[in-house]
Design an enzyme around this catalytic site. Sequence first.
Site, PDB file in Angstrom:
ATOM      1  N   SER A  49     -83.460  15.537 113.977  1.00  0.00           N
ATOM      2  CA  SER A  49     -84.710  14.934 113.817  1.00  0.00           C
ATOM      3  C   SER A  49     -85.954  15.485 113.132  1.00  0.00           C
ATOM      4  CB  SER A  49     -85.261  14.675 115.406  1.00  0.00           C
ATOM      5  OG  SER A  49     -86.179  13.466 115.408  1.00  0.00           O
ATOM      6  N   LEU A  50     -86.970  15.940 113.999  1.00  0.00           N
ATOM      7  CA  LEU A  50     -88.064  16.510 113.157  1.00  0.00           C
ATOM      8  C   LEU A  50     -87.231  17.871 112.318  1.00  0.00           C
ATOM      9  CD1 LEU A  50     -90.837  17.829 112.602  1.00  0.00           C
ATOM     10  CD2 LEU A  50     -90.515  19.100 114.820  1.00  0.00           C
ATOM     11  N   HIS A 109     -86.608   7.305 117.867  1.00  0.00           N
ATOM     12  CA  HIS A 109     -85.326   6.856 117.366  1.00  0.00           C
ATOM     13  C   HIS A 109     -84.991   5.625 117.879  1.00  0.00           C
ATOM     14  CE1 HIS A 109     -85.208  10.588 115.326  1.00  0.00           C
ATOM     15  NE2 HIS A 109     -85.065  11.417 116.349  1.00  0.00           N
ATOM     16  N   GLN A 131     -85.221   7.362 109.624  1.00  0.00           N
ATOM     17  CA  GLN A 131     -84.879   8.331 110.773  1.00  0.00           C
ATOM     18  C   GLN A 131     -85.696   8.101 111.955  1.00  0.00           C
ATOM     19  OE1 GLN A 131     -86.499  11.666 111.710  1.00  0.00           O
ATOM     20  NE2 GLN A 131     -84.718  12.970 110.950  1.00  0.00           N
ATOM     21  N   GLN A 185     -87.956  18.292 118.203  1.00  0.00           N
ATOM     22  CA  GLN A 185     -89.034  18.257 119.234  1.00  0.00           C
ATOM     23  C   GLN A 185     -88.250  18.558 120.699  1.00  0.00           C
ATOM     24  OE1 GLN A 185     -91.659  14.995 118.903  1.00  0.00           O
ATOM     25  NE2 GLN A 185     -92.774  15.432 120.632  1.00  0.00           N
ATOM     26  N   ARG A 230     -96.446  12.302 110.393  1.00  0.00           N
ATOM     27  CA  ARG A 230     -95.450  11.792 111.303  1.00  0.00           C
ATOM     28  C   ARG A 230     -95.803  11.876 112.804  1.00  0.00           C
ATOM     29  NH1 ARG A 230     -90.510  13.663 113.679  1.00  0.00           N
ATOM     30  NH2 ARG A 230     -88.865  12.698 113.240  1.00  0.00           N
TER      31      ARG A 230
END
Length: 389
Positions: A168-169, A285, A334, A85, A193
Amino acid sequence: MIRHFIRKFSLNKSIRKDERPSKNISNLLDDALVFPERRQKQPLKEWSTLPYPEGTVFQRRDQGLKVLRPNINPRETSIILFPGQGSQFVGMGAQLVQIPEVLDMYEIASDILKYNLLEICLKGPKKDLDRTVFSQPAILVTSLACLERLKEERPNAIESCISTAGFSLGEISALVFAGVIPFDQAVRLVQIRAEAMQYASDLNQGGMAMILYGPDSKLNFAIKAAREWCAQKGTQQPDCVIANYLYPHCKVVAGSEEALSFIEKNANVFNIKRVKRLPVSGAFHSTLMKAAVEPFRAALNKIKLDDPAIAVHSNIDGMPYKNADHIKNQLPMQIIKPVKWEQTLHILYERRDGESFPRTFECGPGQGLRAILKQVNAKAWNTSYNIEP
């Protein structure tokens, strides 16, 4: 395993200007238990999300190894990376829509999401595309669509890929590519999510900032001081942590608005060179995202995962996932754990002196991952390429 399938869907539903998903934790947990039925697949052509034909030397390997090192010239292998993202931009996908498989992917995703995903990618507006609930599905589908362009331009890059990772994503994009999660269910998973993370952001408002610092900087002291200052002030959620490890002397910090403001105002005290706020809606995060974990875990547990066909490196520790159970246990965390991207790159590109590096392809919007790779390993960067939308 995903095979190409053709279906026509209505794409008339666009995003209204005032449309915003509004859910509470109970709604999200309920939604996490609802997945579309697996569609009937016609074995016409295979998407690049099924990377290896049956019987090839690259199919089905032991993912417990630190890093797969096939006994072949590294120059004949590849690594594929997927962005996260923040990489989105209005107009992404414009270079891909002439590929029939790409149009199918956007149409299937739009049917699942109940809005025209391709339209928001191509036309925006930016304020909609930048919202978590829309940017995450958009980046997922666009990144996987870039694989179709890579397949057309450099088919050997798909067939010779030995490892993949996503920021991440982007880790979910990597899992789809490796045959772990079916494409259609990955779209629904990312939708949940994104909604869960938006809910957590609304519940515990915060942000993120990129920090540039030098050898004499005291970043850890700055983070600790920010937490203590917020606690003394009575901030309800005084969290402040390192959220992303990018490259030497560059990290991303996530935390409450008050904590980030404290670091900005006192940067000189801690010898911090630069503090740059990131255009995100929450403290990703960090523990401020805790409310998003269970809806995502519930959704993930609803999916039957396959073991990875190639090494997929986890953001949490940089190591390859061992199997499907390992993914189910670790992937939900995560959301609240830091992305150890610098560490992941060191593991991916560890080589003996004089040994060549594999080719690297960043598939998705932006060029951020290649820029980070240049800072971590310039020699590996020399054989890296962007496959942009």
